[in-house]
Design a protein around this motif. Sequence first.
Motif, mmCIF file in Angstrom:
data_model
loop_
_atom_site.group_PDB
_atom_site.id
_atom_site.type_symbol
_atom_site.label_atom_id
_atom_site.label_comp_id
_atom_site.label_asym_id
_atom_site.label_seq_id
_atom_site.Cartn_x
_atom_site.Cartn_y
_atom_site.Cartn_z
ATOM 1 N N UNK A 53 10.595 15.567 -5.893
ATOM 2 C CA UNK A 53 10.188 14.234 -6.337
ATOM 3 C C UNK A 53 10.578 13.166 -5.314
ATOM 4 N N UNK A 54 11.778 13.290 -4.754
ATOM 5 C CA UNK A 54 12.232 12.311 -3.751
ATOM 6 C C UNK A 54 11.360 12.383 -2.499
ATOM 7 N N UNK A 55 11.020 13.593 -2.069
ATOM 8 C CA UNK A 55 10.170 13.738 -0.884
ATOM 9 C C UNK A 55 8.781 13.155 -1.143
ATOM 10 N N UNK A 56 8.242 13.409 -2.331
ATOM 11 C CA UNK A 56 6.921 12.872 -2.671
ATOM 12 C C UNK A 56 6.969 11.346 -2.723
ATOM 13 N N UNK A 57 8.039 10.798 -3.288
ATOM 14 C CA UNK A 57 8.198 9.347 -3.362
ATOM 15 C C UNK A 57 8.288 8.745 -1.960
ATOM 16 N N UNK A 58 9.052 9.385 -1.094
ATOM 17 C CA UNK A 58 9.193 8.893 0.278
ATOM 18 C C UNK A 58 7.854 8.970 1.006
ATOM 19 N N UNK A 59 7.122 10.055 0.796
ATOM 20 C CA UNK A 59 5.806 10.185 1.433
ATOM 21 C C UNK A 59 4.867 9.084 0.952
ATOM 22 N N UNK A 60 4.917 8.776 -0.343
ATOM 23 C CA UNK A 60 4.077 7.693 -0.874
ATOM 24 C C UNK A 60 4.471 6.339 -0.291
ATOM 25 N N UNK A 61 5.778 6.128 -0.128
ATOM 26 C CA UNK A 61 6.224 4.870 0.464
ATOM 27 C C UNK A 61 5.761 4.754 1.914
ATOM 28 N N UNK A 62 5.833 5.864 2.672
ATOM 29 C CA UNK A 62 5.342 5.843 4.048
ATOM 30 C C UNK A 62 3.842 5.565 4.078
ATOM 31 N N UNK A 63 3.117 6.170 3.144
ATOM 32 C CA UNK A 63 1.666 5.959 3.091
ATOM 33 C C UNK A 63 1.349 4.486 2.808
ATOM 34 N N UNK A 64 2.065 3.888 1.849
ATOM 35 C CA UNK A 64 1.848 2.474 1.533
ATOM 36 C C UNK A 64 2.168 1.589 2.740
ATOM 37 N N UNK A 65 3.278 1.907 3.416
ATOM 38 C CA UNK A 65 3.643 1.117 4.598
ATOM 39 C C UNK A 65 2.594 1.258 5.694
ATOM 40 N N UNK A 66 2.083 2.465 5.890
ATOM 41 C CA UNK A 66 1.039 2.663 6.904
ATOM 42 C C UNK A 66 -0.196 1.831 6.587
ATOM 43 N N UNK A 67 -0.573 1.799 5.308
ATOM 44 C CA UNK A 67 -1.733 0.994 4.911
ATOM 45 C C UNK A 67 -1.476 -0.494 5.152
ATOM 46 N N UNK A 68 -0.260 -0.928 4.839
ATOM 47 C CA UNK A 68 0.073 -2.342 5.063
ATOM 48 C C UNK A 68 0.102 -2.663 6.553
ATOM 49 N N UNK A 69 0.618 -1.722 7.375
ATOM 50 C CA UNK A 69 0.605 -1.929 8.830
ATOM 51 C C UNK A 69 -0.832 -2.054 9.337
ATOM 52 N N UNK A 70 -1.705 -1.159 8.878
ATOM 53 C CA UNK A 70 -3.106 -1.199 9.314
ATOM 54 C C UNK A 70 -3.748 -2.530 8.919
ATOM 55 N N UNK A 71 -3.503 -2.960 7.685
ATOM 56 C CA UNK A 71 -4.056 -4.237 7.230
ATOM 57 C C UNK A 71 -3.508 -5.383 8.071
ATOM 58 N N UNK A 72 -2.196 -5.341 8.339
ATOM 59 C CA UNK A 72 -1.553 -6.391 9.121
ATOM 60 C C UNK A 72 -2.127 -6.460 10.524
ATOM 61 N N UNK A 73 -2.305 -5.293 11.172
ATOM 62 C CA UNK A 73 -2.847 -5.283 12.528
ATOM 63 C C UNK A 73 -4.310 -5.732 12.554
ATOM 64 N N UNK A 74 -5.085 -5.343 11.539
ATOM 65 C CA UNK A 74 -6.482 -5.793 11.462
ATOM 66 C C UNK A 74 -6.540 -7.316 11.292
ATOM 67 N N UNK A 75 -5.654 -7.819 10.469
ATOM 68 C CA UNK A 75 -5.600 -9.268 10.258
ATOM 69 C C UNK A 75 -5.190 -9.970 11.551
ATOM 70 N N UNK A 76 -4.236 -9.398 12.273
ATOM 71 C CA UNK A 76 -3.798 -9.986 13.546
ATOM 72 C C UNK A 76 -4.941 -9.997 14.556
ATOM 73 N N UNK A 77 -5.697 -8.918 14.632
ATOM 74 C CA UNK A 77 -6.846 -8.868 15.552
ATOM 75 C C UNK A 77 -7.858 -9.960 15.201
#
Length: 147
Positions: A53-77
Amino acid sequence: MKKIILSSLLFWNTFYFSQSAQELNNARINKSIYDSQVTNSTMVKALNDLQVSAKANKANQFKELDEKFEFNFAQKERLDAKFTTLNKKKIELEKMIIASKTEVEKEKLNRKLKQILSEFEKNQQKLKENEAELKILQEKYNSLIEK
């Protein structure tokens, strides 16, 4: 003869009951061992479930952060492209103001220039907010890696 029979009977009863007591004791020990093994296996299963459960939670958090990074970089561009466009318009208007001959035309171009400068400032503010958000995301990402 009675004494021999009585003695042998007493001996056999003692032997028989001592075996039963030993068997009862062994049965109690075996039950205790079985119970502790069941408890240990249950605990191991629960720990494994928690780890999964902890590994799955961490993977989900990484996935959310990756999506936010992508959105942030697209917005910056997008903001950088707008910055470039506004800067080009500003330079063109400044050239047009210098080249204009009448005061009315200069006034009109100055108003447009003020609008562009206003948009330019708003864009600069959005870029600063974007950078601040990127720093926050980076800190969250680093804290997840450390865990």
